[in-house]
Enzyme design. Structure first.
Site, mmCIF file in Angstrom:
data_model
loop_
_atom_site.group_PDB
_atom_site.id
_atom_site.type_symbol
_atom_site.label_atom_id
_atom_site.label_comp_id
_atom_site.label_asym_id
_atom_site.label_seq_id
_atom_site.Cartn_x
_atom_site.Cartn_y
_atom_site.Cartn_z
ATOM 1 N N HIS A 23 -7.272 -5.779 -0.956
ATOM 2 C CA HIS A 23 -6.154 -4.829 -0.980
ATOM 3 C C HIS A 23 -4.850 -5.580 -0.793
ATOM 4 O O HIS A 23 -4.635 -6.208 0.238
ATOM 5 C CB HIS A 23 -6.365 -3.792 0.122
ATOM 6 C CG HIS A 23 -5.330 -2.717 0.159
ATOM 7 N ND1 HIS A 23 -4.766 -2.186 -0.977
ATOM 8 C CD2 HIS A 23 -4.754 -2.067 1.209
ATOM 9 C CE1 HIS A 23 -3.899 -1.246 -0.625
ATOM 10 N NE2 HIS A 23 -3.862 -1.167 0.684
ATOM 11 N N ASP A 58 -8.598 -3.991 -6.475
ATOM 12 C CA ASP A 58 -8.114 -3.441 -5.208
ATOM 13 C C ASP A 58 -8.905 -2.168 -4.894
ATOM 14 O O ASP A 58 -8.985 -1.262 -5.728
ATOM 15 C CB ASP A 58 -6.624 -3.119 -5.327
ATOM 16 C CG ASP A 58 -5.974 -2.770 -3.999
ATOM 17 O OD1 ASP A 58 -6.556 -1.960 -3.232
ATOM 18 O OD2 ASP A 58 -4.878 -3.282 -3.730
ATOM 19 N N SER A 110 0.828 -1.186 0.000
ATOM 20 C CA SER A 110 0.000 0.000 0.000
ATOM 21 C C SER A 110 0.871 1.247 0.000
ATOM 22 O O SER A 110 1.727 1.412 -0.866
ATOM 23 C CB SER A 110 -0.935 -0.071 1.212
ATOM 24 O OG SER A 110 -1.989 0.826 1.122
#
Length: 519
Positions: free
Chosen positions: A488, A460, A233
């Site tokens: 994610h 995502d 991320s």
């Protein structure tokens, strides 16, 4: 902390909802530049590690000690508060490691970061990566984490008391009139003022560029010639920034759930809003096939309309939860978004929505609280404070004023009919940040770096797949690995194809072939 939750909208209560970029997306936010590639500013090259001013940091010897978690050691890393003044005040950063378990020749240290910004890398290491990464990887790497400056145990940013944060998370994120716009702006101003008052001198020095420079000091202190790294991320932006600053020191970098550093804060926030819409459609398509779906058994579009109707109802009359806090629209939206990060949370969301629509909001409130990392005693972890602080330094704010947010709102509604109304206004928080942004959107090429593996998931919610495509294209040595699925990030989510490709790269240095796709 689970890396799948980490990218946050930093901005506002809702923002908290999930954006890596901050209203920050802004936080990564940006009001000035407007579009992919807008602006080309690059980080100023860091002083040479051989310079006398930095030598004491690069040559420090950490005092490793037991730290209460079996098998793990902890230490403190020193770094300059301001790299422009390396002889000035210092920051102290929390580091943890677990030694390579063998057998096999040790490759080096593998630094991990779960994202956020604001996620504790030390907690992630001790709670998951150091014990849950594939055994062949843990056998040949010392697994290492450092809480970034401003995060967790490393000079943490602090902004609000627990009761103040409770009030902040309940502010109406979809203002209907001037009074509600003013109330929302006032909440962002109070948040920013609290951060300045409670954090002090560290607040202007928690940018991603500074954290990347800290990582290079850690690399040297650990005795590694190259940095090996897995970032999820927001951690992908941190890893890419390191590669830009120190391309010759790049070892094996995995950037999973990638961000696009060329985008402005406004574009990042809007893209992420579209990502949550994509994730919701996947949830809705599954939900309407089930007899217990609280949003009906018609089409996914009808389910979206049902959820919007529920949000409007909570805006007009919050749902009781059995405690002092009622479930208003902002908390209800955050609770739903929290469940978009992982399809494994869909059953929990169906139950929570069923109860909330029936007049009992505690289960959906619990989802929102988990997103904000609110403790049972009413206190909050540092995540949301650090998230805003980092994001608001990394990019100029998305908006100059509330009028700009109002003008942008229709484009957010287009990106997400379900979430657009709230997420458009969430990007207002960096407008009032007390420290000016030091970063700008720009392409990262990292010329001269060793092969870098970029991983993207097609549905995502927090880091849209096109961001991974963009980052892999920008990096001169980037290779894209695609996971066709939901949720994610991709590593460790159940795809043998993904895990095998990443493990092979980490253990042998060989990235998968270009265009590799997994499901």
């Amino acid at each position: 902390m689970d890396s799948r939750r980490l990218l946050r909208i930093s901005a506002t209560a809702l923002a908290a909802a999930g954006l890596i970029l901050s209203g920050c997306t802004g936080g990564s936010g940006a009001a000035a530049p407007t579009g992919p590639g807008a602006g080309s500013a690059r980080p100023v090259a860091s002083p040479s590690p051989s310079s006398e001013a930095l030598r004491k940091y690069y040559e420090q010897k950490p005092a490793w000690r037991e730290c209460g978690v079996s098998g793990f050691q902890c230490a403190t890393l020193r770094a300059p508060l301001d790299y422009a003044k390396p002889d000035g005040p210092e920051v102290r950063l929390a580091v943890s490691r677990v030694r390579a378990s063998g057998p096999g020749e040790r490759i080096g240290s593998l630094l991990v970061n779960p994202g956020g910004p604001g996620g504790s890398a030390v907690d992630y290491l001790q709670g998951y990566a150091g014990i849950g990464y594939p055994e062949p990887v843990r056998a040949r790497y010392d697994m290492v984490a450092v809480d970034p400056r401003g995060v967790g145990r490393s000079e943490p940013v602090d902004c609000l008391t627990g009761p103040e944060m409770d009030a902040y998370t309940q502010v109406d994120q979809t203002p209907d009139d001037t009074a509600e716009v003013n109330a929302l702006a006032a909440s962002f101003k109070r948040f920013a003022a609290g951060c300045r008052k409670r954090t002090g001198a560290v607040l202007p020095h928690v940018s991603t560029v500074e954290t990347a420079r800290d990582m290079d000091i850690l690399r040297a202190v650990l005795g590694d010639r190259k940095l090996h790294y897995v970032g999820a991320s927001y951690g992908t932006f941190l890893g890419a920034t390191y590669a830009e600053l120190f391309p010759g020191r790049v070892g094996r970098l995995v950037l999973d759930g990638a961000m696009d550093p060329s985008l402005s804060a406004l574009d990042l926030n809007r893209d992420q809003t579209a990502g949550f819409e994509t994730a919701f459609r996947a949830f809705a398509a599954d939900c309407v096939t089930r007899p217990d779906c609280p949003l009906g058994t018609g089409s996914p579009e009808a389910a979206g309309e049902a959820l919007k109707s529920f949000f409007r109802a909570t805006d007009a009359e919050p749902v009781p939860t059995g405690e002092g806090r009622a479930l208003g629209e902002s908390l209800a939206t955050t609770g739903v978004i929290a469940a978009m990060y992982d399809e494994g949370a869909w059953p929990q969301l169906r139950e929570a929505l069923t109860r909330a629509i029936g007049g009992e909001g505690s289960a959906l409130l619990a989802l929102a609280d988990s997103y904000y990392e609110r403790e049972p005693d009413g206190s909050y972890a540092n995540l949301m404070f650090a998230n805003a602080a980092v994001n608001c330094l990394d990019l100029p704010p998305a908006y100059r004023d509330p009028a700009a947010a109002r003008r942008a709102a229709p484009s957010f509604d287009e990106a997400s009919p379900v979430f657009g109304a709230g997420l458009a206004w969430a990007a207002l928080n960096c407008t009032y940040w007390p420290s000016p942004a030091t970063g700008r959107p720009h392409r990262i090429t990292a010329e001269g770096a060793a092969p870098i593996l970029v991983v993207g998931t097609t549905r995502d919610p927090a880091t849209p797949y096109k961001w991974a495509e963009a980052l892999a294209d920008q990096l001169s040595s980037g290779t894209l690995l695609t996971y066709e699925g939901d949720g994610h990030t991709a590593y460790g989510r159940g795809s043998d194809c993904v895990d095998t490709a990443i493990n092979t790269y980490l253990l042998e240095g060989t990235p998968p072939p270009a265009g590799k796709r997994c499901s």
